[in-house]
Design a protein around this motif. Sequence first.
Motif, PDB file in Angstrom:
ATOM      1  N   ALA A   1      -3.665  -8.381  -1.513  1.00  0.00           N
ATOM      2  CA  ALA A   1      -2.267  -8.242  -1.916  1.00  0.00           C
ATOM      3  C   ALA A   1      -1.749  -9.546  -2.543  1.00  0.00           C
ATOM      4  O   ALA A   1      -2.090 -10.637  -2.083  1.00  0.00           O
ATOM      5  N   PRO A   2      -0.919  -9.456  -3.584  1.00  0.00           N
ATOM      6  CA  PRO A   2      -0.371 -10.677  -4.194  1.00  0.00           C
ATOM      7  C   PRO A   2       0.533 -11.458  -3.250  1.00  0.00           C
ATOM      8  O   PRO A   2       0.662 -12.674  -3.358  1.00  0.00           O
ATOM      9  N   ASP A   3       1.153 -10.762  -2.315  1.00  0.00           N
ATOM     10  CA  ASP A   3       1.975 -11.393  -1.284  1.00  0.00           C
ATOM     11  C   ASP A   3       2.006 -10.452  -0.089  1.00  0.00           C
ATOM     12  O   ASP A   3       1.426  -9.362  -0.140  1.00  0.00           O
TER      13      ASP A   3
ATOM     14  N   SER B   1       4.675  -9.068   1.394  1.00  0.00           N
ATOM     15  CA  SER B   1       5.860  -8.224   1.517  1.00  0.00           C
ATOM     16  C   SER B   1       5.423  -6.798   1.836  1.00  0.00           C
ATOM     17  O   SER B   1       4.281  -6.403   1.562  1.00  0.00           O
TER      18      SER B   1
ATOM     19  N   PRO C   1       6.127  -3.795   0.449  1.00  0.00           N
ATOM     20  CA  PRO C   1       5.629  -2.993  -0.671  1.00  0.00           C
ATOM     21  C   PRO C   1       4.263  -3.459  -1.193  1.00  0.00           C
ATOM     22  O   PRO C   1       3.405  -2.627  -1.495  1.00  0.00           O
ATOM     23  N   SER C   2       4.063  -4.766  -1.288  1.00  0.00           N
ATOM     24  CA  SER C   2       2.784  -5.268  -1.799  1.00  0.00           C
ATOM     25  C   SER C   2       1.637  -4.929  -0.857  1.00  0.00           C
ATOM     26  O   SER C   2       0.557  -4.501  -1.291  1.00  0.00           O
ATOM     27  N   LEU C   3       1.854  -5.116   0.443  1.00  0.00           N
ATOM     28  CA  LEU C   3       0.799  -4.821   1.407  1.00  0.00           C
ATOM     29  C   LEU C   3       0.551  -3.322   1.487  1.00  0.00           C
ATOM     30  O   LEU C   3      -0.594  -2.882   1.603  1.00  0.00           O
ATOM     31  N   ARG C   4       1.601  -2.539   1.382  1.00  0.00           N
ATOM     32  CA  ARG C   4       1.447  -1.079   1.387  1.00  0.00           C
ATOM     33  C   ARG C   4       0.545  -0.631   0.246  1.00  0.00           C
ATOM     34  O   ARG C   4      -0.377   0.169   0.431  1.00  0.00           O
ATOM     35  N   ASP C   5       0.802  -1.170  -0.948  1.00  0.00           N
ATOM     36  CA  ASP C   5       0.000  -0.791  -2.118  1.00  0.00           C
ATOM     37  C   ASP C   5      -1.453  -1.206  -1.952  1.00  0.00           C
ATOM     38  O   ASP C   5      -2.372  -0.473  -2.354  1.00  0.00           O
ATOM     39  N   ALA C   6      -1.690  -2.379  -1.360  1.00  0.00           N
ATOM     40  CA  ALA C   6      -3.055  -2.861  -1.181  1.00  0.00           C
ATOM     41  C   ALA C   6      -3.821  -2.010  -0.177  1.00  0.00           C
ATOM     42  O   ALA C   6      -5.000  -1.708  -0.369  1.00  0.00           O
TER      43      ALA C   6
END
Length: 396
Positions: free
Chosen positions: A341-343, A345, A347-352
Amino acid sequence: MRRPLMLLATLALAVVACEKKNAPAPAAPSPEGQATGGPAAPVDSNTILLGEVGSLTGSEATFGVSARNGIELALNEANEAGGVKGKKLQVRVYDSQGRPEEGAQAVTRLITQDKVVAILGEAASSVSMAMAEKAQAGKVPMVTPTSTAPEVTKKGDYIFRVCFIDPFQGLVMAKFARENLKLSRVAVLRDNKSAFSMGLADVFTAKFKEFGGEVKGDESYSKGDTDFRAQLTSLKRLKPEAVFVPGYYTDVGIIARQAREIGLKVPLLGGDGWDSDKLYELGGSALEGSYFSNHYSPDNPDPVLQKFLARYKATYGSVPDSVAALAYDAARVTIDAMKRAPDLSGPSLRDAIAATKDFPGVAGRITLDANRDAVKEAVVLKVSGGKAEFVTTVTP
């Protein structure tokens, strides 16, 4: 309602010695101590905090202890390898007591007070569904190791699992009963207070009929019952060739003994809720010749699995059950996503996490589908000589 028991485990350097599937003993304190109530130790800026909720006390306590062991092992390994994004991992653990309301309160506290980046748990589907509502509202990813009810991940796009779901597990056992055991008449005994048990029973019943078999009787009980003789006697009159009992080990062991007491000698069939050494203590020889579906078998020679088994046994002195293995996988999937994940947060972790494909888990390779459910194989085990023996593997 009393507050949930809170355990704080600092996993950078410490491990907890617990006996798998025995009545859970208090965990040994880590070098930085552990809390059983009151304020938690602060987390510094060089630490990433995750949350964990499990049944550390109550009727399914062995599930919570096994999950805690698996998660600890995964985080310890990650920290030994340098952590994530240059930081060490730590987990804050709360006891759900096997109760949905306690699980939901624990998640609220993890999100609002502890500010965790992700939540691991629970084992039981009924508790996970209550937790998932809070995690989804807070936009904090939650990964359950073993909650198989389809409704769990339907709570929202922040909710994931690393296990197969009940429709697949029900299909596996219905197909095994018809094709491998050549059964034509079965009965069902389900827990009407368990989403796991009800869902699995429904799918098994539908699939067994679809495969040309007959379901001669369908009885129910409620979690906490101790006398199942009336239901078993009713089923015995129908002369089934097997009885499908998709409950938890706490009930199944007693059900097996009482079935034999009234002269019902046919095999019992079940799901992954049977997986506990306590099952054999409670059921004894009454379980011989019974079968259940599960997530993995320690007999699998896969090197990833065998490495995990060796380290788990060296750390905890026992062979890990499927809950420990899947909790280890849930933590590793989350850690892998954190690295990608880029960070960190929500939303970012959810997407990863959602992008997880062909991950080499110890309980099978994991690909998360569009519903955030794991696509993976199941195994069928036979109770023989007081333990579970591998019979066959069933793929999606």
